[in-house]
Write a protein that holds these residues in place. Structure first.
Motif, PDB file in Angstrom:
ATOM      1  N   ALA A  56       0.831  -1.205   0.000  1.00 51.34           N
ATOM      2  CA  ALA A  56       0.000   0.000   0.000  1.00 51.34           C
ATOM      3  C   ALA A  56       0.864   1.254   0.000  1.00 51.34           C
ATOM      4  N   SER A  57       0.393   2.272  -0.734  1.00 58.89           N
ATOM      5  CA  SER A  57       1.090   3.544  -0.800  1.00 58.89           C
ATOM      6  C   SER A  57       0.075   4.663  -0.960  1.00 58.89           C
ATOM      7  N   THR A  58       0.324   5.782  -0.317  1.00 58.94           N
ATOM      8  CA  THR A  58      -0.494   6.971  -0.496  1.00 58.94           C
ATOM      9  C   THR A  58       0.310   7.946  -1.330  1.00 58.94           C
ATOM     10  N   VAL A  59      -0.225   8.332  -2.492  1.00 63.77           N
ATOM     11  CA  VAL A  59       0.534   9.186  -3.407  1.00 63.77           C
ATOM     12  C   VAL A  59      -0.104  10.557  -3.525  1.00 63.77           C
ATOM     13  N   ASP A  60       0.729  11.526  -3.875  1.00 60.25           N
ATOM     14  CA  ASP A  60       0.289  12.877  -4.155  1.00 60.25           C
ATOM     15  C   ASP A  60      -0.112  12.914  -5.633  1.00 60.25           C
ATOM     16  N   LEU A  61      -1.394  12.962  -5.901  1.00 66.62           N
ATOM     17  CA  LEU A  61      -1.866  12.924  -7.284  1.00 66.62           C
ATOM     18  C   LEU A  61      -1.417  14.136  -8.091  1.00 66.62           C
ATOM     19  N   ASP A  62      -1.118  15.267  -7.417  1.00 71.01           N
ATOM     20  CA  ASP A  62      -0.576  16.420  -8.132  1.00 71.01           C
ATOM     21  C   ASP A  62       0.797  16.090  -8.720  1.00 71.01           C
ATOM     22  N   ALA A  63       1.630  15.360  -7.959  1.00 68.73           N
ATOM     23  CA  ALA A  63       2.947  14.981  -8.476  1.00 68.73           C
ATOM     24  C   ALA A  63       2.798  14.110  -9.715  1.00 68.73           C
ATOM     25  N   LEU A  64       1.797  13.274  -9.728  1.00 69.47           N
ATOM     26  CA  LEU A  64       1.524  12.403 -10.873  1.00 69.47           C
ATOM     27  C   LEU A  64       0.997  13.216 -12.061  1.00 69.47           C
ATOM     28  N   ALA A  65      -0.006  14.032 -11.817  1.00 69.12           N
ATOM     29  CA  ALA A  65      -0.674  14.753 -12.894  1.00 69.12           C
ATOM     30  C   ALA A  65       0.162  15.896 -13.460  1.00 69.12           C
ATOM     31  N   TYR A  66       0.738  16.724 -12.593  1.00 69.87           N
ATOM     32  CA  TYR A  66       1.464  17.900 -13.069  1.00 69.87           C
ATOM     33  C   TYR A  66       2.726  17.529 -13.842  1.00 69.87           C
ATOM     34  N   ARG A  67       3.300  16.376 -13.531  1.00 65.07           N
ATOM     35  CA  ARG A  67       4.504  15.938 -14.247  1.00 65.07           C
ATOM     36  C   ARG A  67       4.166  15.042 -15.436  1.00 65.07           C
ATOM     37  N   HIS A  68       2.877  14.747 -15.638  1.00 65.60           N
ATOM     38  CA  HIS A  68       2.440  13.906 -16.764  1.00 65.60           C
ATOM     39  C   HIS A  68       3.186  12.569 -16.759  1.00 65.60           C
ATOM     40  N   LEU A  69       3.223  11.933 -15.597  1.00 67.08           N
ATOM     41  CA  LEU A  69       3.984  10.694 -15.442  1.00 67.08           C
ATOM     42  C   LEU A  69       3.212   9.478 -15.934  1.00 67.08           C
ATOM     43  N   ARG A  70       3.963   8.491 -16.359  1.00 63.12           N
ATOM     44  CA  ARG A  70       3.412   7.177 -16.665  1.00 63.12           C
ATOM     45  C   ARG A  70       3.807   6.253 -15.517  1.00 63.12           C
TER      46      ARG A  70
END
Length: 138
Positions: A56-70
C-alpha cells in the motif's frame, strides 16, 4: 547511494539539478513509491517492481498529474511470457552498459550458499532482507 536517513525526493532532485530522473524503478513500494513520483522528470515513468516494504502507498496525485507521469507495475512472478521477453530484451539493451560502468548497482543484502536456500527464503518472507540475496552454487 541513498540511505534511509536521506529524503529520496530531495536527493534525486539535488543530483539532477531539480529535473528528476527519466525512469524510476521502485523495488520497495510503500512510501518509497510515493517519493519516486516527484523525483521523476516531467513526462517520465515510474515502474514498481517490488514491495519489499509494503504494497500500500499513499501518493500525491498532483505529483503524478502535473509531471504527466506514466506509472507501470511489474511482477516477474506473474508476468506473461511475451511481456517478460520484452522486458529482458529492453533491459539488456538499455541497462547492461549502466551496470557495467556501475551507474546501476544492485543492493546486496547477503550472500548464502545454495544449501541454505531455506534460510534465504525465510529471510525474504520475514521482510528482514534489505536488498537481494545471492545464493552461491558450489
Amino acid at each position: 547511494m541513498i540511505t534511509g536517513e536521506q529524503d529520496l525526493t530531495q536527493a534525486v532532485l539535488g543530483a539532477t539539478d531539480g529535473e528528476g530522473v527519466d525512469v524510476a524503478l521502485d523495488h520497495v513500494g510503500g512510501p518509497t513509491f510515493a517519493a519516486c513520483l516527484p523525483a521523476t522528470r516531467t513526462d517520465g515513468a515510474v515502474v514498481n517492481i517490488g514491495r519489499l516494504d509494503q504494497a500500500a502507498s499513499t501518493v500525491d496525485l498532483d505529483a503524478l498529474a502535473y509531471r504527466h507521469l506514466r506509472v507501470a507495475g511489474v511482477s516477474f512472478g506473474f508476468t506473461r511470457p511475451a511481456e517478460l521477453g520484452h522486458v529482458i530484451a529492453t533491459a539488456g539493451k538499455h541497462l547492461l552498459e549502466a551496470v557495467a560502468d556501475e551507474r546501476v548497482r544492485p543492493l546486496i543484502d547477503t550472500t548464502l550458499s545454495f544449501d541454505t536456500a531455506a534460510e534465504a527464503a525465510e529471510r525474504l518472507r520475514s521482510h528482514q532482507a534489505h536488498g537481494k540475496i545471492i545464493l552461491t552454487v558450489p
